[in-house]
Design a protein around this motif. Structure first.
Motif: not given
Length: 532
Positions: A288-308
Motif C-alpha cells: 500500500g506504499n506508493y512512492q511512484q506509479l511504477n518502476h519503469n523508465i517513465i510512469q505514464i506518457e506525460n513524463e516524457l520530456y520533449s520540446p514538442i
C-alpha cells in the motif's frame, strides 16, 4: 535554386488559392501557462490551491501542475489569437483578485526556495483519479527532485483544420484520411525538431537562476554571479531547457522516433513498460506504499520530456497513446517556451503570430525521416543555443556541416517571410509579416532577445533574479487587476468554480474500486490497436 526551395515555393504557390487561404483562417491555437504563487516577499506560497479558483481536478481553465503552488491556466482552441489573449487576461484578472496578498511569479525559473521540502505537491481530492495524479507527482519528486518540477513554462497548442488537410491531400496526390493527417503532422514535428533551437534563442528568458535552485546539486557549468546570490551564464538563453532544467538523464537513452505514429507509440509504450534500475528503489504500491506509479523508465506518457508532442484529447481514463492510435493526431503541443517576463500573461501577441508562421513553415518544408544521428544533431544544437545562444562565435551543425546561427537563420527567415505573407493574405492583415520582422531583428541584435534584455537589467543594477521577478510580479499584479473582463467575468468564474467542486464530488462518489485495484486495472487495460 535547391530542391528544398523548389518544393517550398511550389507549396506556397498552391496555398495561395482561395480555398487554401480560407482554410488557413481556421488554424486554431490554445495556451497552457504555468506560474508559481508567491508571497509578497518573493518566497513560495505554502497555502493550498485557493478555493475561489475551484477544483484543480475538474476546472476547465484553472488547475495546478506539479505543485499546489504551481498554477496552470488553460485556454480552449480558438481560431482568433486575439480571443486567446483576451481569455488569458480574463483568467489572470480573476486569479489576481482571488489569491489575497499573493502574487504570480513572472519567470520560468523558481523564486527563492530554501529547501525542496517547501514545495507542496498538488492535491486533487480523494477520488482514485485524483490520487493517481498525486502519486504520479510524488514519483516525479522522488525521481528528479521537486525543484525541477517548480519550473514554469508556456505550452502552445496548434492545429490545422480538416478543410486544410483535405486540400493538402488533394494537392499532394494522396487520399485524405486521419492516417495521412497524422503522417503530415509528423513531417511538421520532424522539421520542428531540426529547427527548434530557434525557439529558445528568440523566446528564452532564463539566462540566470537563484543559487537556491542548485542547492545540493552537482554541476560543471561556468556560472558567473550577480547580485547577492544569482548565477548566470553570459550568453545563455534558456537554462530552463538545459540539463539543469526540465530534462531527464534517465530518458537520454530513449530514441523516440518521430517518423511514424506506430513507431512513436511503440517506443513510448516500451518506455512505460521497461523497468528502470535507477527507480526500482521507490515503492510502487507494495504494502500500500506508493512512492511512484511504477518502476519503469517513465510512469505514464506525460513524463516524457520533449520540446514538442503530438496530441489527441483523451477520454475518461484513456491513455494518451491509446487516444493517438484510435483517433490520430488532433494537434501539436509546443513545449519549448519560457514564460515571457515582459508580458503580464506570460506570452505576447506577436509570439502567437510568429509561432503560427514557424509551424506552417515546418509543414511546407520538405521533411525527410529523422535518423539517430540527425536527432543527436538536433539535440546538440538545442543544447548549444540554451547555454551559448547569444555568443557571436557560436556554431551550429546543419546536416553535418558547421554553420553560424545568423547564417542558418537568414535562410530560415526567407521561408518565414513567404509563410507570413500567406497568413497575412488569409487574415487580411500585416501582423504576421510584422512578427517575422520583429523576430529577425533579434537575429541581427542578440541584445533584443528576452534573455539579453533580462540579463542586461540584472547586470546594470547588480540585481538578483528574485528582485527582478518580484518587481515584475508587483507590477503585473496591479496590471492584471486592471484588465477588463471580455469573455468570462467574475460571476461566471465563480459559477465555474462551484460546478468544478460538484464534478469532483461526483467523481469521488462514483468510485467503486479500491486504489490498488484501480491502478492495476489502469495499466492492465489492453492497449488500443490501430482501427480498434
Amino acid at each position: 535554386m535547391t530542391a528544398d526551395n523548389t518544393c517550398f515555393d511550389a507549396r506556397v504557390k498552391a496555398l495561395k488559392s482561395p480555398e487554401f487561404l480560407a482554410s488557413l483562417k481556421d488554424i486554431k491555437r490554445g495556451v497552457e501557462r504555468e506560474a508559481l504563487r508567491i508571497n509578497p516577499n518573493g518566497t513560495l506560497a505554502q497555502t493550498p490551491h485557493p478555493k475561489p479558483l475551484g477544483s484543480a481536478l475538474t476546472h476547465e481553465s484553472i488547475t495546478t501542475d506539479f505543485s499546489e503552488s504551481l498554477l496552470e491556466f488553460i485556454t480552449p482552441p480558438e481560431a482568433s489569437s486575439a480571443k486567446t489573449v483576451a481569455q488569458l487576461q480574463d483568467i489572470h484578472r480573476f486569479v489576481a483578485d482571488n489569491i489575497e496578498e499573493e502574487q504570480i511569479w513572472p519567470l520560468s525559473m523558481p523564486c527563492f526556495i530554501d529547501d525542496e521540502t517547501e514545495i507542496p505537491i498538488a492535491y486533487f481530492g480523494e477520488s482514485n483519479v485524483g490520487k493517481m495524479k498525486r502519486v504520479y507527482r510524488i514519483g516525479l519528486k522522488n525521481r528528479y527532485g521537486s525543484m525541477m518540477q517548480a519550473i514554469a513554462g508556456v505550452h502552445f497548442n496548434f492545429s490545422l483544420p480538416e478543410s486544410f488537410w483535405a486540400l493538402w491531400a488533394k494537392q499532394n496526390g494522396t487520399t485524405h484520411s486521419q492516417d495521412q493527417t497524422s503522417a503530415e503532422y509528423f513531417g511538421l514535428i520532424r522539421n520542428y525538431r531540426r529547427l527548434c533551437w530557434l525557439i529558445p534563442y528568440l523566446y528564452g528568458a532564463s539566462p540566470a537562476l537563484c543559487s537556491s535552485f542548485l542547492k545540493g546539486k552537482e554541476y560543471s557549468l561556468p556560472f558567473k554571479k550577480v547580485g547577492k546570490g544569482t548565477l548566470y551564464m553570459p550568453y545563455a538563453t534558456s537554462l530552463r531547457m538545459s540539463d539543469l532544467g526540465y530534462t531527464s538523464a534517465e530518458q537520454s537513452s530513449l530514441k523516440i522516433c518521430y517518423n511514424e505514429l506506430d513507431n512513436y507509440v511503440r517506443l513510448l509504450r516500451e518506455a512505460m513498460s521497461t523497468p528502470s534500475t535507477r527507480f526500482e528503489r521507490f515503492a510502487s504500491g507494495e504494502g500500500g506504499n506508493y512512492q511512484q506509479l511504477n518502476h519503469n523508465i517513465i510512469q505514464i506518457e506525460n513524463e516524457l520530456y520533449s520540446p514538442i508532442r503530438p496530441k489527441q484529447p483523451t477520454e475518461s481514463m484513456e491513455k494518451p497513446t491509446d487516444a493517438l492510435v484510435r483517433r490520430g493526431i488532433s494537434y501539436i503541443e509546443v513545449r519549448a517556451l519560457d514564460v515571457n517576463p515582459f508580458s503580464a500573461i506570460g506570452i505576447s501577441d506577436s509570439q502567437f503570430d510568429f509561432l503560427d508562421v514557424f509551424l506552417l513553415s515546418c509543414l511546407l518544408m520538405p521533411s525527410d525521416a529523422l535518423d539517430e544521428q540527425q536527432l543527436n544533431e538536433a539535440k546538440e544544437n538545442m543544447d548549444r543555443v540554451v547555454l551559448e545562444g547569444r555568443n557571436p562565435e557560436l556554431m551550429l551543425t546543419e546536416n553535418g556541416n558547421p554553420v553560424s546561427l545568423p547564417q542558418w537563420s537568414e535562410k530560415l527567415f526567407a521561408y518565414f517571410g513567404q509563410a507570413a505573407t500567406l497568413l497575412d493574405e488569409a487574415n487580411n492583415t500585416k501582423q504576421y509579416t510584422r512578427a517575422v520582422s520583429d523576430e529577425y531583428a533579434k537575429i541581427q541584435n542578440p541584445a533584443l532577445t528576452p534573455s539579453g534584455k533580462m540579463l542586461q537589467s540584472l547586470l546594470d543594477g547588480d540585481k538578483d533574479n528574485s528582485i527582478f521577478g518580484l518587481e515584475l510580479a508587483q507590477k503585473y499584479s496591479n496590471e492584471m487587476k486592471g484588465f477588463d473582463y471580455t469573455f468570462t467575468d467574475s460571476a461566471e468564474f465563480v459559477k465555474q468554480g462551484e460546478s468544478s467542486f460538484d464534478a469532483q464530488r461526483e467523481i469521488e462518489a462514483s468510485d467503486e474500486k479500491d486504489f490498488d485495484t484501480f491502478i492495476t486495472d489502469y495499466f492492465a487495460e489492453p492497449q488500443a490497436k490501430k482501427n480498434a
